[in-house]
Design an enzyme around this catalytic site. Sequence first.
Site, PDB file in Angstrom:
ATOM      1  N   GLU A  39       0.792  -1.226   0.000  1.00  0.00           N
ATOM      2  CA  GLU A  39       0.000   0.000   0.000  1.00  0.00           C
ATOM      3  C   GLU A  39       0.828   1.282   0.000  1.00  0.00           C
ATOM      4  O   GLU A  39       0.287   2.355  -0.236  1.00  0.00           O
ATOM      5  CB  GLU A  39      -0.973  -0.007   1.185  1.00  0.00           C
ATOM      6  CG  GLU A  39      -0.349   0.215   2.531  1.00  0.00           C
ATOM      7  CD  GLU A  39      -0.924   1.439   3.237  1.00  0.00           C
ATOM      8  OE1 GLU A  39      -1.986   1.919   2.837  1.00  0.00           O
ATOM      9  OE2 GLU A  39      -0.267   1.914   4.170  1.00  0.00           O
ATOM     10  N   ASN A  68      -4.729   1.843   4.401  1.00  0.00           N
ATOM     11  CA  ASN A  68      -5.410   3.136   4.389  1.00  0.00           C
ATOM     12  C   ASN A  68      -5.010   4.027   3.218  1.00  0.00           C
ATOM     13  O   ASN A  68      -5.685   5.014   2.922  1.00  0.00           O
ATOM     14  CB  ASN A  68      -5.171   3.878   5.704  1.00  0.00           C
ATOM     15  CG  ASN A  68      -3.703   4.187   5.951  1.00  0.00           C
ATOM     16  OD1 ASN A  68      -2.864   3.286   5.963  1.00  0.00           O
ATOM     17  ND2 ASN A  68      -3.381   5.447   6.161  1.00  0.00           N
ATOM     18  N   HIS A  69      -3.918   3.687   2.520  1.00  0.00           N
ATOM     19  CA  HIS A  69      -3.529   4.446   1.324  1.00  0.00           C
ATOM     20  C   HIS A  69      -3.949   3.735   0.034  1.00  0.00           C
ATOM     21  O   HIS A  69      -3.415   4.035  -1.045  1.00  0.00           O
ATOM     22  CB  HIS A  69      -2.017   4.684   1.314  1.00  0.00           C
ATOM     23  CG  HIS A  69      -1.550   5.612   2.392  1.00  0.00           C
ATOM     24  ND1 HIS A  69      -2.075   6.869   2.568  1.00  0.00           N
ATOM     25  CD2 HIS A  69      -0.600   5.462   3.366  1.00  0.00           C
ATOM     26  CE1 HIS A  69      -1.477   7.463   3.590  1.00  0.00           C
ATOM     27  NE2 HIS A  69      -0.584   6.628   4.091  1.00  0.00           N
ATOM     28  N   HIS A 177       1.105  -1.534   9.053  1.00  0.00           N
ATOM     29  CA  HIS A 177       0.832  -0.094   9.063  1.00  0.00           C
ATOM     30  C   HIS A 177       1.811   0.712   9.895  1.00  0.00           C
ATOM     31  O   HIS A 177       2.157   1.825   9.509  1.00  0.00           O
ATOM     32  CB  HIS A 177      -0.590   0.221   9.547  1.00  0.00           C
ATOM     33  CG  HIS A 177      -0.896   1.690   9.627  1.00  0.00           C
ATOM     34  ND1 HIS A 177      -0.907   2.509   8.526  1.00  0.00           N
ATOM     35  CD2 HIS A 177      -1.191   2.498  10.687  1.00  0.00           C
ATOM     36  CE1 HIS A 177      -1.216   3.748   8.890  1.00  0.00           C
ATOM     37  NE2 HIS A 177      -1.368   3.771  10.193  1.00  0.00           N
ATOM     38  N   HIS A 179       4.966  -0.010  10.618  1.00  0.00           N
ATOM     39  CA  HIS A 179       6.276  -0.054   9.949  1.00  0.00           C
ATOM     40  C   HIS A 179       7.448  -0.453  10.836  1.00  0.00           C
ATOM     41  O   HIS A 179       8.586  -0.448  10.374  1.00  0.00           O
ATOM     42  CB  HIS A 179       6.596   1.297   9.287  1.00  0.00           C
ATOM     43  CG  HIS A 179       5.734   1.621   8.106  1.00  0.00           C
ATOM     44  ND1 HIS A 179       6.096   2.573   7.165  1.00  0.00           N
ATOM     45  CD2 HIS A 179       4.537   1.133   7.694  1.00  0.00           C
ATOM     46  CE1 HIS A 179       5.145   2.657   6.240  1.00  0.00           C
ATOM     47  NE2 HIS A 179       4.189   1.785   6.547  1.00  0.00           N
TER      48      HIS A 179
END
Length: 266
Positions: A39, A68-69, A177, A179
């Site tokens: 993403e 979310n991206h 998410h 990272h």
Amino acid sequence: MRILFLGDVVGNLGVDMVDQYLPKLKHDFKPQVTIVNGENSTPVGRGISYKIYKQLMNDGADVITLGNHAWNNEEIYDFIDDSKNLVRPLNYPGKDVPGSGYTVINVNGKKLAVINLQGRIFIDPIDDPFQKIDELLNKIEKEVDYVFVDFHAETTSEKKAMGLFLTGRASAVVGTHTHVQTNDNQILNNQTAYITDVGMCGPFNSVLGMKYDSIIHRFLTQRPTRFEVQNEGDQILSGCLIDLRDDGTARSIKTILIDPSHPYNR
């Protein structure tokens, strides 16, 4: 069944790390299924392009998950409906959301469901991921042998709650998410493989993949700053390897980390 999963691919350096190491990892660990979160894989670190999607698949990914991206690169609207192994979060609201929140693939006569969910704490407040996954599993769990969930969420509490919520229903719940690879890989109740966050693939000398100077400036001044992907320098690859039993439960989950301090020597 053995599953190899690689965390959020960030920018050009992340794509390069997958291109360099995924064929080696597949050769050495021999997973039956390889899943990659893509993403953040465009050069600007938001969304995915068709070219990068094809490259990640050519490098050895069987399924690519998002987060979310998912919609940040508008090109995705041109190919997501035709890309059955590209999975966006299941819990986006509305009846006509492009693409799919899950896919089912056949692996040596067994069916694996790969599901993408997005959390709601400190992130875009979309539909309830707990309700959506419950509804989906009620529909498909008797038709599949294994269930893998990529839970793309911000907080440890929401991720751990999802892992416990799905214990015994999902074979694996893997967080993405944030990272940064966490040190809590475990088997919940001897059934479900879990880790809060598998980490990322991308620039090592960065803040979550972004150039750190601008982010430090933001913390020092509390003024808006444009974040840019770090596209040069050392690199990192983070992932995990999950072994599943024939009954759909997890036997083990081990982390994979390649960076300047952890060279790949296998």
